[in-house]
Each structure stands twice: as C-alpha cells, then as structure tokens.
Design a protein around this motif. Structure first.
Motif, mmCIF file in Angstrom:
data_model
loop_
_atom_site.group_PDB
_atom_site.id
_atom_site.type_symbol
_atom_site.label_atom_id
_atom_site.label_comp_id
_atom_site.label_asym_id
_atom_site.label_seq_id
_atom_site.Cartn_x
_atom_site.Cartn_y
_atom_site.Cartn_z
ATOM 1 N N VAL A 86 -32.571 -4.927 45.327
ATOM 2 C CA VAL A 86 -31.821 -4.059 46.248
ATOM 3 C C VAL A 86 -32.177 -2.609 45.947
ATOM 4 O O VAL A 86 -31.505 -1.941 45.151
ATOM 5 C CB VAL A 86 -30.292 -4.266 46.103
ATOM 6 N N PRO A 87 -33.219 -2.087 46.567
ATOM 7 C CA PRO A 87 -33.601 -0.694 46.292
ATOM 8 C C PRO A 87 -32.489 0.290 46.671
ATOM 9 O O PRO A 87 -31.670 0.020 47.545
ATOM 10 C CB PRO A 87 -34.832 -0.503 47.175
ATOM 11 N N GLY A 88 -32.498 1.418 46.004
ATOM 12 C CA GLY A 88 -31.551 2.482 46.339
ATOM 13 C C GLY A 88 -30.216 2.392 45.645
ATOM 14 O O GLY A 88 -29.218 2.932 46.143
ATOM 15 N N VAL A 89 -30.160 1.709 44.497
ATOM 16 C CA VAL A 89 -28.896 1.500 43.797
ATOM 17 C C VAL A 89 -28.744 2.526 42.669
ATOM 18 O O VAL A 89 -29.555 2.547 41.746
ATOM 19 C CB VAL A 89 -28.825 0.084 43.189
ATOM 20 N N PRO A 90 -27.715 3.379 42.695
ATOM 21 C CA PRO A 90 -27.406 4.207 41.535
ATOM 22 C C PRO A 90 -26.397 3.486 40.629
ATOM 23 O O PRO A 90 -25.610 2.664 41.084
ATOM 24 C CB PRO A 90 -26.787 5.467 42.145
ATOM 25 N N PHE A 91 -26.423 3.830 39.338
ATOM 26 C CA PHE A 91 -25.608 3.137 38.336
ATOM 27 C C PHE A 91 -24.654 4.101 37.637
ATOM 28 O O PHE A 91 -24.886 5.311 37.574
ATOM 29 C CB PHE A 91 -26.508 2.489 37.284
ATOM 30 N N PRO B 24 -23.255 -4.088 53.028
ATOM 31 C CA PRO B 24 -21.884 -4.614 52.924
ATOM 32 C C PRO B 24 -21.646 -5.191 51.535
ATOM 33 O O PRO B 24 -22.562 -5.702 50.884
ATOM 34 C CB PRO B 24 -21.836 -5.710 54.001
ATOM 35 N N LEU B 25 -20.402 -5.137 51.082
ATOM 36 C CA LEU B 25 -20.071 -5.572 49.736
ATOM 37 C C LEU B 25 -20.476 -7.017 49.475
ATOM 38 O O LEU B 25 -21.038 -7.329 48.411
ATOM 39 C CB LEU B 25 -18.565 -5.399 49.493
ATOM 40 N N ASP B 26 -20.188 -7.935 50.408
ATOM 41 C CA ASP B 26 -20.479 -9.335 50.129
ATOM 42 C C ASP B 26 -21.979 -9.570 49.955
ATOM 43 O O ASP B 26 -22.404 -10.361 49.101
ATOM 44 C CB ASP B 26 -19.903 -10.245 51.216
ATOM 45 N N VAL B 27 -22.802 -8.872 50.736
ATOM 46 C CA VAL B 27 -24.257 -9.004 50.619
ATOM 47 C C VAL B 27 -24.730 -8.416 49.294
ATOM 48 O O VAL B 27 -25.515 -9.027 48.563
ATOM 49 C CB VAL B 27 -24.958 -8.308 51.804
ATOM 50 N N PHE B 28 -24.242 -7.223 48.991
ATOM 51 C CA PHE B 28 -24.645 -6.559 47.749
ATOM 52 C C PHE B 28 -24.203 -7.359 46.529
ATOM 53 O O PHE B 28 -24.969 -7.546 45.572
ATOM 54 C CB PHE B 28 -24.058 -5.151 47.715
ATOM 55 N N GLN C 126 -26.471 -10.391 45.974
ATOM 56 C CA GLN C 126 -27.763 -9.992 45.412
ATOM 57 C C GLN C 126 -27.623 -9.616 43.950
ATOM 58 O O GLN C 126 -28.460 -9.964 43.108
ATOM 59 C CB GLN C 126 -28.326 -8.797 46.201
ATOM 60 N N ALA C 127 -26.541 -8.900 43.612
ATOM 61 C CA ALA C 127 -26.315 -8.488 42.233
ATOM 62 C C ALA C 127 -26.074 -9.700 41.339
ATOM 63 O O ALA C 127 -26.584 -9.777 40.208
ATOM 64 C CB ALA C 127 -25.134 -7.529 42.169
ATOM 65 N N ARG C 128 -25.299 -10.653 41.835
ATOM 66 C CA ARG C 128 -24.999 -11.858 41.050
ATOM 67 C C ARG C 128 -26.272 -12.635 40.750
ATOM 68 O O ARG C 128 -26.489 -13.108 39.627
ATOM 69 C CB ARG C 128 -24.006 -12.734 41.814
ATOM 70 N N ARG C 129 -27.129 -12.762 41.740
ATOM 71 C CA ARG C 129 -28.380 -13.488 41.539
ATOM 72 C C ARG C 129 -29.285 -12.737 40.569
ATOM 73 O O ARG C 129 -29.963 -13.358 39.733
ATOM 74 C CB ARG C 129 -29.097 -13.679 42.877
ATOM 75 N N SER C 130 -29.323 -11.427 40.685
ATOM 76 C CA SER C 130 -30.170 -10.629 39.793
ATOM 77 C C SER C 130 -29.695 -10.728 38.354
ATOM 78 O O SER C 130 -30.508 -10.786 37.427
ATOM 79 C CB SER C 130 -30.167 -9.155 40.240
ATOM 80 N N VAL D 252 -20.314 -3.013 42.507
ATOM 81 C CA VAL D 252 -20.347 -4.238 41.713
ATOM 82 C C VAL D 252 -20.230 -3.877 40.233
ATOM 83 O O VAL D 252 -20.788 -2.877 39.772
ATOM 84 C CB VAL D 252 -21.651 -5.023 41.982
ATOM 85 N N GLU D 253 -19.489 -4.709 39.496
ATOM 86 C CA GLU D 253 -19.207 -4.459 38.087
ATOM 87 C C GLU D 253 -19.819 -5.565 37.234
ATOM 88 O O GLU D 253 -19.685 -6.745 37.551
ATOM 89 C CB GLU D 253 -17.693 -4.402 37.869
ATOM 90 N N PHE D 254 -20.456 -5.162 36.142
ATOM 91 C CA PHE D 254 -21.089 -6.113 35.220
ATOM 92 C C PHE D 254 -20.445 -5.997 33.840
ATOM 93 O O PHE D 254 -20.257 -4.895 33.322
ATOM 94 C CB PHE D 254 -22.585 -5.828 35.082
ATOM 95 N N SER D 255 -20.120 -7.146 33.252
ATOM 96 C CA SER D 255 -19.624 -7.222 31.887
ATOM 97 C C SER D 255 -20.537 -8.138 31.083
ATOM 98 O O SER D 255 -21.397 -8.820 31.638
ATOM 99 C CB SER D 255 -18.195 -7.776 31.858
ATOM 100 N N ALA D 256 -20.326 -8.164 29.776
ATOM 101 C CA ALA D 256 -21.115 -9.057 28.930
ATOM 102 C C ALA D 256 -20.882 -10.511 29.334
ATOM 103 O O ALA D 256 -19.813 -10.859 29.856
ATOM 104 C CB ALA D 256 -20.738 -8.850 27.471
ATOM 105 N N PRO D 257 -21.850 -11.392 29.118
ATOM 106 C CA PRO D 257 -21.671 -12.807 29.476
ATOM 107 C C PRO D 257 -20.413 -13.394 28.844
ATOM 108 O O PRO D 257 -20.137 -13.192 27.662
ATOM 109 C CB PRO D 257 -22.931 -13.474 28.912
ATOM 110 N N GLY D 258 -19.651 -14.114 29.656
ATOM 111 C CA GLY D 258 -18.441 -14.757 29.166
ATOM 112 C C GLY D 258 -17.235 -13.856 29.073
ATOM 113 O O GLY D 258 -16.142 -14.332 28.735
ATOM 114 N N VAL D 259 -17.395 -12.571 29.358
ATOM 115 C CA VAL D 259 -16.277 -11.629 29.267
ATOM 116 C C VAL D 259 -15.604 -11.512 30.630
ATOM 117 O O VAL D 259 -16.186 -11.016 31.589
ATOM 118 C CB VAL D 259 -16.749 -10.245 28.782
#
Length: 281
Positions: free
Chosen positions: A101-106, A162-166, A169-173, A189-196
């Motif tokens: 997903v190009p164009g993503v700031p973090f 849209p959020l559901d599309v993004f 894509q984030a989940r798969r990545s 979209v929010e990312f945490s450590a695996p299992g957290v």
C-alpha cells in the motif's frame, strides 16, 4: 450475567467515556459503588502509556491495560508489565506494508513519548494526554534501538483507502509478525507485538489474582476489543459499537453517551446488595 462478576474490564473511548471524552457523574458514581461492593475494575484501552497518569487522576485510580495490551499499570501509575514490539520485526514490517500500500506514513508509541513521520496526521483523541513529547523523523529512525526506549505500538495511516481495505492489506502484510487491529473508525491501523492483545494481558493479570475468565465481564465498542470480548465469561457491546462487536458480544448495553457501562454496573451492585457477593482480590 446472572451472577456478579469479580472483575469488570471496560474500554474507554466509545465505551466508558462520552463522545466528548468526558466521564459522566453517573458513571463515576457507578465505578465507586462497584469498587465498594468488591468488584475489581480495570480500564482496558488502546490509548498509549503517555495518557495513563492523566487518566488515573481524572477518571479514577484503577489498574489500566494500555496500548491494546502492550502495557499494564497499577493504580499509582507504576509499570507492572510491558510487551514491546521487537525493533527488527517492526522495521521489517514497514517496507512490506509500503510495497503493498504505497503512500503510508507511520507513527510510533513509546512508553512516555510519541514519534511520527512528517506526513503523519496531527491527531488528538479525547481530552486526556493530548500533548505528547513528539519526535519527528523517518519511521526507520524512530524504530532504531535506543537505550531505555521501547516501542509499544506502531501505527500506519492511509490518506485515501477505506479502512476495511487498508486494514486487510495491513493484516496480510504483517502476517504472524504482529497483531493488527483498528479502533478509531479512521483509516488508521495499529500493530502490536505477536500475541499481544487486550485479552492476553487481561487474562494473564486476572489469573495471577485468582480470577478466571468466566468471572470477568467486559465492555467494548471497536474491533480492538474483540479478543477481550471473546475471551471473558460475559461480554457487552455498546449500542454504538462497530457491527463486528455487535455480532460478537453476548450481551448489549446502552450507548456510551447513555452511560451503558454505568447501567450494567448498577445492576451488578444491586445483586451484591441482595446477597450475590463479589469477592474482590
């Protein structure tokens, strides 16, 4: 629930708090009454640790699980446990998501400060802890290991998808390298450590207190609450909840602006009054 829970775990935004970020007097009174009746209270939120001291001062001194389960704090704001994201895992995730997903700031949430890339939106959620110390840099530099600096949450935004599309894509990545969720309704979209997750930290902590999952009632409104709502004995969706939460929770209460959590707490306290004692740890 026909018996009184020993522990009530509640999300904050969209759940315990009104839409303007305030805590109503009815809810404040219900929290106090529940505690006096022997029901332990825990706030379980996606909000970052930098919000914790103000939250405790403003809405009440209870245990807080913050950053979607990445940190656990005592009522005096002492850190009990943190589960940071490994720097190398987060750094490897960034190009995978950018390729998909190009164009993503973090942005990056640490224990006490906040960092973001220059193109990341300047958002503030609610009225607590909205003046963080900001670090502005590339995400690669923000994720670089530094003494005493732990990354508890990585966030990514897309300006047009849209959020559901993004989110998909984030989940798969991310795959198995991170927990992926969302909680704001924005394309964030929010990312945490695996299992957290909220559930993992809540159940690990409650187990140490001698409280089983069946003895917990939980309240939530957004997808980041789903693991918690699935894991406990009794779960409540707010009337204003996300459709996935409404489908998943086994119970329902009034909206956050109608003090839905307070209404349920008042029922729990009445049960204690007629002899169904809650055993506080």
């Amino acid at each position: 629930m026909t018996t009184t829970p020993k522990l009530v775990a509640t999300d904050l935004d969209g759940t315990l708090l009104h839409s303007d970020g305030s805590l109503s007097e009815r809810t404040r009174a219900a929290l106090t009454a529940a505690s006096k009746a022997g029901i332990r209270i825990a706030f379980v939120t996606g909000r970052p640790p930098r919000c914790v001291p103000t939250l405790l001062e403003t809405i009440g001194r209870h245990h807080i699980i913050a950053a979607n389960g990445a940190a656990l704090y005592a009522p005096d704001a002492t850190t009990i446990h943190i589960s940071p994201i490994r720097s190398d895992a987060a750094t490897e995730l960034v190009p995978r998501l950018r390729d998909a997903v190009p164009g993503v700031p973090f942005a990056v949430e640490y224990e006490t400060v906040y960092g973001h890339e220059p193109d990341y939106p300047n958002w503030s959620f609610g009225t607590f802890g909205t003046e963080p110390v900001e670090l502005i840099d590339s995400v690669e530099d923000l994720l670089a290991p530094a003494p005493g600096r732990h990354v508890l949450k990585l966030l990514a935004h897309h300006p047009t998808l849209p959020l559901d599309v993004f989110h998909e894509q984030a989940r798969r990545s991310a795959g198995n390298s991170a927990e992926t969720t969302h909680s704001t309704g924005l394309s964030l979209v929010e990312f945490s450590a695996p299992g957290v997750t909220k559930a993992a930290t809540l159940l690990a902590w409650s187990s140490r207190l001698g409280i089983t999952a069946d003895e917990i009632a939980a309240f939530g409104d957004m997808p980041n609450d789903l693991p918690m709502l699935k894991a406990v004995g009794t779960s409540y969706a707010m009337a204003n909840a996300h459709p996935d939460v409404l489908r998943t929770a086994r119970g329902r209460t009034a909206s956050n602006d109608e003090d839905g959590v307070a209404q349920a707490l008042e029922r729990f306290v009445r049960r204690v009054g007629v002899g169904q004692k809650a055993v506080c740890c």
